[in-house]
Design a protein around this motif. Structure first.
Motif, short mmCIF file in Angstrom:
data_model
loop_
_atom_site.label_atom_id
_atom_site.label_comp_id
_atom_site.label_asym_id
_atom_site.label_seq_id
_atom_site.Cartn_x
_atom_site.Cartn_y
_atom_site.Cartn_z
N SER A 1 10.97 6.79 -28.44
CA SER A 1 12.33 6.38 -28.82
C SER A 1 12.33 4.89 -29.11
N GLN A 2 13.35 4.46 -29.85
CA GLN A 2 13.52 3.02 -30.13
C GLN A 2 14.94 2.63 -29.73
N THR A 3 15.03 1.48 -29.06
CA THR A 3 16.37 1.01 -28.68
C THR A 3 16.98 0.12 -29.76
N GLY A 4 16.13 -0.39 -30.66
CA GLY A 4 16.64 -1.25 -31.73
C GLY A 4 15.97 -0.92 -33.05
N GLY A 5 15.90 0.36 -33.38
CA GLY A 5 15.27 0.80 -34.63
C GLY A 5 15.98 0.15 -35.82
N ARG A 6 15.21 -0.40 -36.73
CA ARG A 6 15.80 -1.15 -37.85
C ARG A 6 15.59 -0.46 -39.17
N GLY A 7 16.59 -0.56 -40.06
CA GLY A 7 16.47 -0.06 -41.43
C GLY A 7 16.60 -1.20 -42.41
N ARG A 8 16.63 -0.86 -43.70
CA ARG A 8 16.78 -1.89 -44.74
C ARG A 8 18.16 -2.52 -44.66
N MET A 9 18.29 -3.71 -45.23
CA MET A 9 19.55 -4.42 -45.36
C MET A 9 20.26 -4.60 -44.00
N GLY B 1 13.68 7.39 -43.43
CA GLY B 1 13.68 6.16 -44.22
C GLY B 1 12.44 5.33 -43.95
N ILE B 2 12.25 4.35 -44.80
CA ILE B 2 11.05 3.49 -44.74
C ILE B 2 11.50 2.03 -44.77
N LEU B 3 10.89 1.24 -43.91
CA LEU B 3 11.16 -0.20 -43.91
C LEU B 3 9.82 -0.92 -44.01
N SER C 1 20.83 -0.30 -38.77
CA SER C 1 20.05 0.23 -37.65
C SER C 1 19.54 1.63 -38.01
N PHE C 2 18.53 2.07 -37.27
CA PHE C 2 18.02 3.43 -37.49
C PHE C 2 18.08 4.17 -36.16
N SER C 3 18.87 5.22 -36.13
CA SER C 3 19.06 6.00 -34.90
C SER C 3 17.73 6.64 -34.49
N GLY D 1 7.10 0.80 -41.86
CA GLY D 1 7.77 1.51 -40.77
C GLY D 1 8.44 2.77 -41.31
N ILE D 2 8.24 3.85 -40.60
CA ILE D 2 8.76 5.14 -41.07
C ILE D 2 9.52 5.83 -39.93
N GLY D 3 10.70 6.30 -40.23
CA GLY D 3 11.45 7.10 -39.28
C GLY D 3 11.82 8.42 -39.93
N ILE D 4 11.46 9.53 -39.31
CA ILE D 4 11.81 10.85 -39.87
C ILE D 4 12.44 11.70 -38.77
N ASP E 1 11.69 -1.45 -28.46
CA ASP E 1 12.87 -1.84 -29.27
C ASP E 1 12.69 -1.36 -30.71
N SER E 2 11.58 -1.77 -31.33
CA SER E 2 11.31 -1.36 -32.71
C SER E 2 9.80 -1.39 -32.94
N THR E 3 9.24 -0.32 -33.44
CA THR E 3 7.79 -0.32 -33.70
C THR E 3 7.45 -1.34 -34.78
N ASN E 4 8.38 -1.59 -35.72
CA ASN E 4 8.08 -2.60 -36.75
C ASN E 4 7.99 -4.00 -36.14
N THR E 5 8.94 -4.31 -35.24
CA THR E 5 8.93 -5.64 -34.60
C THR E 5 7.64 -5.82 -33.81
N ARG F 1 21.27 15.15 -48.05
CA ARG F 1 21.30 14.42 -46.78
C ARG F 1 20.00 13.64 -46.54
N LYS F 2 20.14 12.60 -45.72
CA LYS F 2 18.98 11.74 -45.44
C LYS F 2 18.13 12.33 -44.32
N LEU F 3 16.84 12.52 -44.61
CA LEU F 3 15.89 13.04 -43.63
C LEU F 3 15.15 11.90 -42.92
N ILE G 1 15.46 3.18 -52.78
CA ILE G 1 14.01 3.09 -52.97
C ILE G 1 13.26 3.70 -51.78
N ASN G 2 13.98 3.83 -50.67
CA ASN G 2 13.23 4.09 -49.43
C ASN G 2 13.75 5.26 -48.60
N ASP G 3 14.66 6.06 -49.15
CA ASP G 3 15.21 7.15 -48.34
C ASP G 3 14.57 8.48 -48.71
C1 BTN Z 1 16.03 2.81 -43.54
O1 BTN Z 1 16.55 3.92 -43.39
O2 BTN Z 1 16.59 1.88 -44.16
C2 BTN Z 1 14.64 2.59 -43.02
C3 BTN Z 1 14.46 3.16 -41.64
C4 BTN Z 1 13.11 2.84 -41.05
C5 BTN Z 1 13.02 3.26 -39.60
C6 BTN Z 1 11.65 3.10 -39.05
S1 BTN Z 1 11.49 3.88 -37.47
C7 BTN Z 1 9.96 3.12 -37.21
C8 BTN Z 1 10.07 1.71 -37.75
N1 BTN Z 1 10.63 0.83 -36.74
C9 BTN Z 1 11.82 0.35 -37.10
O3 BTN Z 1 12.52 -0.43 -36.42
N2 BTN Z 1 12.15 0.80 -38.30
C10 BTN Z 1 11.14 1.69 -38.84
#
Ligand code: BTN
Length: 265
Positions: free
Chosen positions: A50-58, A125-127, A61-63, A144-147, A26-30, A121-123, A113-115
């Protein structure tokens, strides 16, 4: 895939011994937070295909489509008070830029602060997420980092197609997430070693990469929007904004998001 990442990692990097791979999660951060609560050590690294519930700030979601990007979390246990970690997201952003530079030969910039951004364009993000012990010390931090590595424009959700980019789109070549993952792990490892002793140098490097400084910005509070010019970064990574009435406001990342006046940057 884990073997591929390990093959790109130097033998000196101790985090190679605490590396976990998930085909999908779901999410590597979780998951990292769960593992940290169960005692996973400093330097535990989680990577997913892959992540089914990747999370970003605020709460965004993170695709995270399969094999298209690096989805990585690392657990840190710096054993300090939270005030000494105010620059953690900034430090992670600098480490990410350096990793992308060494692996892909391009120099991303940072939208406070984290993009990570390239062009306009956004490459990626960091959570960062923190957990505290009963004494108020940081028990652990998860970075957590998604690139985006291999996506072409049509691989992004429609609402991101004009906002997002990937290493493949920028460099014109197919880009291996494994190689970038290894560069990120090395870079984060080195950053973690200087995190508490070189705050000033880290923030100076961040300032040089930060495209938000000098720009007109909108500060999006939950209840209101304010306009001004981002003039500097404080010693703890907050954004100092001169508002239109001449006063200054120091903006902390937990409370607001900041947008350029004329678009995403
Ligand atoms: C953002 O764009 O606001 C931050 C995105 C952070 C995404 C990464 S992907 C790996 C880790 N797991 C998550 O659910 N989120 C971070």
């Amino acid at each position: 895939m884990k073997q591929k990442v390990l093959s790109h990692l130097t033998t000196e990097c101790p985090w190679r011994d605490t590396l976990y791979w998930y085909d999908t999660i779901d999410s590597t951060n979780t998951k990292a937070k769960q593992m940290a609560l169960q005692g996973a050590p400093h330097g535990t690294v989680l990577l997913a295909g892959s992540q089914t519930g990747g999370r970003g700030r605020m709460g965004r979601s993170f695709s995270s489509p399969d094999a298209m990007g690096v989805y990585l979390s690392v657990i840190l246990r710096p054993g300090c008070t939270p005030d000494r970690l105010m620059h953690l997201t900034c430090a992670a952003a600098v480490a990410c830029c350096q990793a992308v530079e060494s692996a892909a030969g391009i120099s991303p910039q940072i939208k406070w602060i984290n993009d990570l951004v390239c062009g306009s364009r956004k490459l990626g993000g960091i959570l960062t997420e923190l957990s505290f012990d009963a004494q108020g010390l940081v028990d652990f931090a998860v970075i957590g980092i998604g690139i985006n590595c291999r996506q072409q424009k049509e691989d992004f959700p429609e609402e991101l197609q004009e906002l997002a980019t990937s290493l493949a789109m920028i460099t014109g070549r197919d880009f291996s997430p494994a190689q970038l993952a290894a560069a990120l792990i090395e870079s984060l490892y080195k950053m973690s070693a200087r995190l508490l002793t070189e705050t000033k140098q880290i923030l100076d490097t961040y300032r040089r990469r930060c495209i938000t400084l000098g720009k007109e910005v909108k500060i999006l509070h939950p209840e209101h929007i304010r306009c001004g010019t981002a003039i500097d970064l404080s010693d703890d990574g907050a954004l100092i904004v001169r508002l239109c009435d001449g006063s200054t406001e120091t903006v902390h990342s937990g409370e607001v998001s900041v947008r350029g006046m004329y678009g995403y940057l």
